[in-house]
Design an enzyme around this catalytic site. Structure first.
Site, PDB file in Angstrom:
ATOM      1  CB  CYS A  22     -71.892 -38.876  -6.375  1.00  0.00           C
ATOM      2  SG  CYS A  22     -70.964 -39.447  -7.801  1.00  0.00           S
ATOM      3  CG  HIS A  70     -70.003 -21.240 -15.442  1.00  0.00           C
ATOM      4  ND1 HIS A  70     -69.895 -21.660 -16.747  1.00  0.00           N
ATOM      5  CD2 HIS A  70     -68.748 -21.170 -14.967  1.00  0.00           C
ATOM      6  CE1 HIS A  70     -68.629 -21.824 -17.045  1.00  0.00           C
ATOM      7  NE2 HIS A  70     -67.899 -21.559 -15.979  1.00  0.00           N
ATOM      8  CD  GLU A 129     -72.706 -37.461 -13.692  1.00  0.00           C
ATOM      9  OE1 GLU A 129     -73.759 -37.031 -13.213  1.00  0.00           O
ATOM     10  OE2 GLU A 129     -72.209 -38.556 -13.360  1.00  0.00           O
TER      11      GLU A 129
HETATM   12 ZN   LIG Z   1     -71.627 -35.661 -10.423  1.00  0.00          ZN
END
Ligand SMILES: [Zn+2]
Length: 141
Positions: A22, A70, A129
């Site tokens: 990440c 975006h 997520e």
């Molecule tokens: Zn992430």
């Protein structure tokens, strides 16, 4: 009574300093579930509703979807993330600054507060997520 509406948006982010993958710049198609709790409206055009789903949509779109979709979401207090954001902004590309690290947990609290401040009687938010990972924030009524 509770009603929930589901939204999706695509964003990029990174977790600078993370001890796994990440830390790299990457993207998610986030799924956001917004729950509103209130009594039922009695009489008039909205009779039998907690809130008109289209009004809920308007507020969530304005407060969350438009700024986040975006965009490169970044932690304004982080030097490397801020440098990337500055570069993108110099190219007129979309960014979204948060004063917190962009974990799903932090983002869900930010989104809750923002919707609350916009006057929405939000009682819970769930931010996915990935299809199997979500963070949830709820107020006890
Ligand atoms: Zn992430």
């Amino acid at each position: 009574m509770k009603i929930t509406k589901i939204f999706t948006f695509d964003s990029s982010h990174m977790l600078d300093g993370h001890d796994g993958k990440c830390k790299n710049l990457h993207g998610h198609t986030y799924k956001l579930e917004v729950t509103v709790s209130d009594g039922l409206i009695s009489g008039g055009a909205k009779d039998g509703m907690v809130m008109d789903f289209s009004d809920l949509k308007t507020i969530v779109k304005q407060e969350i979807i438009e700024p986040f979709d975006h965009a490169f979401i970044y932690h304004g207090g982080n030097e490397r993330e801020s440098k990337i954001a500055a570069l993108l902004e110099s190219w007129q590309m979309k960014t979204m600054r948060l004063d917190i690290r962009t974990t799903a947990e932090n983002m869900v609290v930010y989104m809750y507060s923002r919707l609350k401040a916009a006057g929405l009687p939000v009682s819970g938010i769930k931010l996915w997520e990935t299809p199997t990972s979500c963070a949830e924030f709820e107020t006890s009524l």
